[in-house]
Design an enzyme around this catalytic site. Sequence first.
Site, mmCIF file in Angstrom:
data_model
loop_
_atom_site.group_PDB
_atom_site.id
_atom_site.type_symbol
_atom_site.label_atom_id
_atom_site.label_comp_id
_atom_site.label_asym_id
_atom_site.label_seq_id
_atom_site.Cartn_x
_atom_site.Cartn_y
_atom_site.Cartn_z
ATOM 1 N N TYR A 1 93.423 87.292 38.935
ATOM 2 C CA TYR A 1 92.508 88.387 38.605
ATOM 3 C C TYR A 1 91.102 87.946 39.029
ATOM 4 C CZ TYR A 1 96.354 90.284 35.811
ATOM 5 O OH TYR A 1 97.556 90.786 35.392
ATOM 6 N N ARG A 2 90.965 87.740 40.300
ATOM 7 C CA ARG A 2 89.755 87.157 40.880
ATOM 8 C C ARG A 2 88.499 87.848 40.364
ATOM 9 N NH1 ARG A 2 89.658 82.792 44.355
ATOM 10 N NH2 ARG A 2 91.230 83.753 45.696
#
Length: 536
Positions: free
Chosen positions: A475-476
Site C-alpha cells: 500500500y505504497r
Amino acid sequence: MKRLSSYFIAVTAIALLFSLTPSSADSHEKFVQCLYNYPHNTTSISNVVYTQTNSSYSSVLDVSIQNLRFFNATSKPLVVVTPLTVSHIQATIICSQRHGLQIRTRSGGHDYEGLSYVAGVPFVVVDLIKLRGIVVDVENSTAWVEAGATIGELYYRISQKSEILGFPAGVCPPVGVGGHFSGGGYGFLMRKFGLAADNVIDAHIVDVNGNLLDKETMGEDLFWAIRGGGGASFGVIVAWKIKLVPVPSTVTVFRVPRTLEENATEIIHKWQRVANKLNESLTIRINMGRVNSSQNGNLTVQAQFESLYLGRVDDLIPLMQNSFPELGLVREDCTEMSWIESILYMAGFTNGESTDVLLNRTQLNGLSFFKAKSDYVKDPIPDVGLQGLWPFLYEDEAEDAFVQFTPYGGRMNEISESETPFPHRSGNIFHIQYGVSWQEKGDVAAQRHVNWIRRVYNYTEAYVSKSPRSAYLNYRDLDIGVNNNGYTSFSQARIWGTKYFNNNFNRLARVKTKVDPRNFFRNEQSIPPLISKGRK
C-alpha cells in the site's frame, strides 16, 4: 517453466561488450539502437520496443495504469519495452545503464503511487505483460508463475487443474504477481497459510549485470530480500515458483452489514478482541464507509463484516455463536461454494458469474483517482477512538472512502519477524487500510481528497503502532518519506524504510550493497546501498 530454463545463462561477458558508464548526452535513440545490437537476443526485440513516436506508445503505456492520478503524468517513459524473453530484459538493463536511463518494472500497474510507470528522471518501463505463463504441477502442489501474470490468472489456472488446491494471495484479481508477491501479498487465506511471499519456494531474477539467477545462484540473502522487501530494488523478477495450499471442496462465505444504529461500534469493539484469536480457518475483515440509513434515509456509517471460512456452514454457525455472538450471524447470511467461487465473491463479482472473468486484467468498477494509507494495530481501539473516526466519513470527500480492518493471528503469529523482510507478524491484532477515491478532475479536487485521508491518518495516530508507526509496502505511501533522485543516504531512507520493514531494513540495505552497489535499480522508495555514490 522450460521456456525460462532455456534462458538460464550467465552473461558476465556483457560487461566486456558494453561500457556501463552513463552519459547524459546519450539520446534514447542510442538506447534503442543498443537494444537492437544486443548480441544475446534470441528473439527480435524490435517488435516490443515502443518509443514516444510510435503510434502504439500511448495504448501500450496506458493499458496497465490503474490510478487516474498518474494517467496524464508529465513524466512519461522515453521507451516502453514489453519483453517476450529474458534476453529482452537483459538487454534493457545493460543498455539502460550504458545510456544513463533508469528502469521502472511493471507487472500489473497497481503501485498506489505509480512508481512502476512514473519517474522524475529519464527512464524506461519494462512492462512484463507478455511474460505471464503459468504452469501448475498438481502432483507436487507447486506452480511456476511468470511475473507479468495477475493473481486472477493464477487463481483461474489453479482451479482448472484442481478443486482442492489454492494459493494465499490478494482479493483484487487484476493485481500483477510480480509486485504483489515481492511486497508480501495477503488475503483471506493469510491466517491459515501466511502471505503469498511466505509460500514462494524459488524465483528467477535478472540482476544488475544481466545474469538470470534462481534461488541457488542468487544466494540466501537475495532470495530472502525479494520475498517481502520489494523486487524493484534488486533486479527484474521474471518468475516465481510457489507452493500451493490445500483448500476444502466446500467453503462458506458471508457479508453481514451493521450500521451505527445497529450497534456497529460495539460489534467492532468485540471483533477487535476476538478476530485474531478465532480458528485460523476463519477470517473476518471489516469494510467501513458511509451509506444512507435504511431507517430514515440520512447518512450513517456501515461496517460490513466479510468472511471466508474453510469449511461448511454447519461448522461455522456454532463457532460464531461461541466466539462472536455479537454479530448475530445466522445460516441465511451464509453461502457455501467452492474456493474459486469465493475468489469471485470477495472480488465483488455477481453470483454465478463464470470464472473466466478472472482473466480480465482491467478493474471491475473502472478507474478512479485514488489515494491510500496503512497502519498496524497492537491494542484494540477504544470506543471513543472509533466514535471519533465516524465524523470523517460524513464529510463530502468521503463519499467514496473506506476504512478496512483485516485480522491477524493464526499462521501470522507463527512466523518470525525476520523470516522474510515483511516484519508485521505477531503482536499485531489487525491491519488498517484507508482509501479514498474520486472522479472529479483537477488539482483542487485531488488536494481536497488527499488532505482528507491525511487528516484521518493523523487522527488515528494515537491508536496504532508506534516507534515506528508501521506501514505495508504494497500500500505504497510516499507521505511517509522518499529518496532523492540522486544520492540517498541510508539514514535518510530509514525514515520510511523502518516503517515498512522495522529492523529488517538494515539487512535489506546490506543485500542491496552486495547485489547492486551502484544503486542502479532505484525509485522514490527503493532500498539504498549502505554507501551509495548515486547518480544525478
